[in-house]
Design a protein around this motif. Sequence first.
Motif, PDB file in Angstrom:
ATOM      1  N   GLY A  29       1.664  -0.919   7.301  1.00 31.82           N
ATOM      2  CA  GLY A  29       2.814  -1.435   6.567  1.00 31.82           C
ATOM      3  C   GLY A  29       3.634  -2.447   7.336  1.00 31.82           C
ATOM      4  O   GLY A  29       4.770  -2.747   6.944  1.00 31.82           O
ATOM      5  N   ASP A  30       3.076  -3.000   8.409  1.00 26.18           N
ATOM      6  CA  ASP A  30       3.825  -3.948   9.238  1.00 26.18           C
ATOM      7  C   ASP A  30       4.154  -5.250   8.521  1.00 26.18           C
ATOM      8  O   ASP A  30       4.922  -6.061   9.043  1.00 26.18           O
ATOM      9  CB  ASP A  30       3.037  -4.266  10.521  1.00 26.18           C
ATOM     10  N   GLY A  31       3.581  -5.473   7.363  1.00 26.52           N
ATOM     11  CA  GLY A  31       3.892  -6.691   6.628  1.00 26.52           C
ATOM     12  C   GLY A  31       5.184  -6.622   5.836  1.00 26.52           C
ATOM     13  O   GLY A  31       5.555  -7.595   5.173  1.00 26.52           O
ATOM     14  N   LEU A  32       5.900  -5.498   5.887  1.00 21.59           N
ATOM     15  CA  LEU A  32       7.102  -5.325   5.077  1.00 21.59           C
ATOM     16  C   LEU A  32       8.143  -6.400   5.355  1.00 21.59           C
ATOM     17  O   LEU A  32       8.666  -7.027   4.422  1.00 21.59           O
ATOM     18  CB  LEU A  32       7.700  -3.939   5.329  1.00 21.59           C
ATOM     19  N   SER A  33       8.470  -6.635   6.613  1.00 23.33           N
ATOM     20  CA  SER A  33       9.506  -7.602   6.955  1.00 23.33           C
ATOM     21  C   SER A  33       9.141  -9.023   6.542  1.00 23.33           C
ATOM     22  O   SER A  33       9.934  -9.698   5.858  1.00 23.33           O
ATOM     23  CB  SER A  33       9.813  -7.537   8.454  1.00 23.33           C
ATOM     24  N   PRO A  34       7.968  -9.569   6.920  1.00 23.21           N
ATOM     25  CA  PRO A  34       7.650 -10.933   6.480  1.00 23.21           C
ATOM     26  C   PRO A  34       7.517 -11.067   4.970  1.00 23.21           C
ATOM     27  O   PRO A  34       7.850 -12.113   4.410  1.00 23.21           O
ATOM     28  CB  PRO A  34       6.311 -11.233   7.189  1.00 23.21           C
TER      29      PRO A  34
END
Length: 337
Positions: free
Chosen positions: A230-235
């Motif tokens: 889920g590391d794509g949440l911020s971008p």
Amino acid sequence: HILPAIKGQQLTLNRASAFFLLVLASYIGNLLGPLVSSMMMEVVSPWVPFLSAIALVPLGVSTFIFIPETLRKKDNDDDDDDALQDSPSAMGSVISHFWHTLTQLSESFSMLKSPSLTIILFSFVVQMSLFFGKSTFFIQYFSKRFQWTLAKTGYLLSYRGIISVAVLVVILPAISKLLLSPNYRFRFSVAKKDLVLAQFSAVLMMLGYFCIGGPTVPIVFFGIIVATLGDGLSPLCRSLLTAYIDPQHTSRIYVLVGIVEAFGSMYAGPALAAFFTVGMRWKGFWLGLPYFWLAFQCLLVALGLCFVNLRSAIVGKSTQDDERREGLGSREEDEAV
């Protein structure tokens, strides 16, 4: 400074990919940093990686001078501001700059009239908590709970960095291309694609952080993998923000993002420390209380994103108008035939 430059120089279709690359650069540092520092701690001394990091900070900051600024539209207001700033009076220049900053700040807050924009901004409140939860705090937490050395825990963060690179370079761009492709049944708009992926990323982070608070090392490992997916949440949320603003308001929206992130950083560290103290007191299952807190925040973000209305988005409106025009055009052609 970097975010407005990306926003101003990237097309809508490529904007999310640009944000992925920006976050990827930081994750590459998270990949190599713990690996190199762990090796230094084992071979030389714990002070060596600490002093090396301090020495490298000026080198990283110096690269900002090579980043171009976003192109701005010239109008009468800008000419007036330039005239004031070019005033020979130093005090007048300071006062002018002060009032100009207050004006921009008030205009930035005026954009919060959109409920969807406010919801997306809320997701940035938790970013610093999530960052601490997968970096500095995780090292201390995991080392204390499972009796691992700091150097050994640092290697674990390097494995997480490898997954992050794969997510941002391969997985998310491939899914984005699939959702946008006209050859498949999805055919999402750019804004809808960003929203759907952000929702799934928030859910993955929620499940992952809950597992990181688990009682055994294998469960924690599994949680790290899921949360990293889920590391794509911020971008994705940064890209989604641009669907609700005009291009000339880029700097203003990122002023708000900075304010929200600063507010989140004020409670991130103390809250994690407080929950860790309570967990140590209650023991057992509650040792993972800090990560249950992070999972709860991700749950709030996921629920909030479910109420984002793409119909109020500027990009969404233009996309829907284009689709309607194409539909009307095709109908007229069919009727003519």
